[in-house]
Design an enzyme around this catalytic site. Structure first.
Site, short mmCIF file in Angstrom:
data_model
loop_
_atom_site.label_atom_id
_atom_site.label_comp_id
_atom_site.label_asym_id
_atom_site.label_seq_id
_atom_site.Cartn_x
_atom_site.Cartn_y
_atom_site.Cartn_z
N THR A 107 26.86 -18.02 -29.50
CA THR A 107 27.35 -18.81 -28.38
C THR A 107 28.00 -20.08 -28.92
OG1 THR A 107 26.73 -19.92 -26.31
CG2 THR A 107 25.11 -19.96 -28.08
N HIS A 111 9.52 -16.71 -33.10
CA HIS A 111 8.62 -16.92 -34.24
C HIS A 111 7.58 -15.80 -34.37
CE1 HIS A 111 7.11 -19.02 -37.54
NE2 HIS A 111 6.54 -20.06 -36.98
#
Length: 414
Positions: free
Chosen positions: A333, A385
């Site tokens: 993006t 994560h």
């Protein structure tokens, strides 16, 4: 008599919103001609009539939510001489049922009906009709560029100086105790796509362990290379050389080095994707969409730039198909096109990584023992994560940085 039914849209889409009726009761319709435009979570879909005839009845109004398989209109035999009642009474019906008007009021009602008929007869794309409705522009007042007389989105946009029609007042928000209704608020219902974007972004925030790591890229070499090659590149490929192809190729190389960044979670399993379908986020009037550049690892710079250009145009014209946006293993993006210096991008769907690009800004940088002014870009990698550890996330972003600061190697190895 034939029924117009909401078709199967996609495996994950079960309903849509009627964006606009392209035909009205009494209108003649040919087999295969569009009758309604539906807005879904991802794209707008035009529904055709399977039979020729006359539109007898519209069972839902614009803005209504309809389910897949639901009957939304009836097409009967005939030549379009009579117009049965529509879901909402017309201006003419309302005028006939209203109390007796003054001599000056009757012509106004007739004028409204006449203007509506002129607008309905105007040949225009669904996207143009939608934009004209949003801007309050009468399609019959637009002078199209198309020699065939078809009004396009560009024609509506160029007609921006036209006076807007009086809009139906929106309901005002609930007032707090003692608050006066002084016109300081405007309530605007979110489109189906905006509602979906909001719910999915919230879901990502709640269901992932998202972290972001940052780095900066010295764009000196890639800008110099692009400047040297852009004219020849355009002559040979008929497409302009931008920065997105460099970033896409750098991302693919980094994904190959750090395969867990190109994966997703499926229950207790991590599914590593052995393909490189890169989503390129594109901003549209209806919200952010992410069309996919398929098999980016097998495409050269010109093919990537061509794909991105085609997808961006389809997005702006509201012509993206569901197949253009399904899947994808990683997303890029670019907030820099709007001037963003630094931001934290949010993961896209089930993907575990997204790269955020930002604006290029000249800053003083230490180069050896000297301070030089260099064009610098901050980049951000947001990652899940649960799948990716700090070592891999930092290594991935560092690889992207090194490749873009040595773009000749990137082009030679692509």
């Amino acid at each position: 008599m034939a029924e117009i039914i909401v078709p199967e849209l996609a495996e994950s889409i079960t309903e849509g919103t009627i964006a606009q009726w392209l035909k009205q009761p009494g209108d003649t319709i040919e087999k295969g001609e569009f009758i309604v435009e539906l807005e879904t979570d991802k794209v707008n879909v035009e529904v055709i009539s399977e039979e020729a005839g006359v539109v007898s009845e519209l069972l839902f109004a614009e803005g209504d939510t309809v389910q897949v398989g639901q009957v939304i209109a009836i097409v009967g035999a005939g030549s379009g001489s009579a117009a049965p009642a529509a879901p909402k009474p017309s201006a003419e019906t309302k005028a006939s049922e209203a109390p007796a008007s003054t001599p000056s009021e009757a012509p106004k009602a007739a004028e409204v009906v006449e203007n509506n008929n002129e607008q309905d007869r105007t040949i225009a794309s669904p996207a143009a009709r939608k934009l004209a409705r949003e801007k309050g522009i009468n399609l019959s007042e637009i002078s199209p560029v198309d020699p065939m007389g078809r009004v396009r989105v560009q024609d509506v946009a160029a007609h921006g100086s036209a006076p807007a029609k009086a809009a139906t007042p929106a309901p005002t928000p609930a007032k707090a105790a003692g608050q006066e209704d002084d016109g300081r608020f405007t309530r605007e219902k979110m489109s189906r796509r905006r509602q979906t974007i909001a719910s999915r972004l919230l879901e990502v925030r709640q269901s992932t362990a998202m972290l972001t790591t940052f780095n900066e890229i010295d764009m000196t070499n890639v800008m110099a290379l692009r400047s040297r090659k852009k004219d020849k590149f355009f002559e040979e490929n008929d497409v302009r050389l931008g920065f997105m192809s460099f970033f896409t190729k750098a991302v693919v190389a980094a994904l190959k080095k750090y395969p867990y960044v190109n994966s997703q979670i499926d229950g207790d399993y991590i599914v590593k994707n052995n393909f490189y379908d890169i989503g390129i986020a594109v901003s549209t009037e209806g919200g952010l969409v992410v069309p996919i550049v398929r098999d980016a690892d097998r495409k050269n710079f010109a093919e990537i730039e061509g794909n991105i250009g085609e997808l961006a145009k389809k997005a702006r014209d509201n012509k993206l198909a569901l197949s253009d946006m399904s899947g994808g293993s990683f997303t890029i993006t670019n907030g820099g096109v709007f001037g963003s210096l630094l931001s934290t991008p949010i993961l896209n769907g089930t993907q575990v990584g997204i790269l955020g690009m930002h604006t290029i800004q000249k800053r003083p940088i230490a180069v050896g023992d000297e301070v030089q002014i260099r064009p610098m870009m901050y980049v951000a990698l947001s990652y899940d994560h649960r799948v990716i550890d700090g070592k891999d996330s930092v290594g991935f972003l560092k690889t992207v940085k090194e490749l873009l600061e040595n773009p000749e190697d990137l082009m030679l190895n692509s």
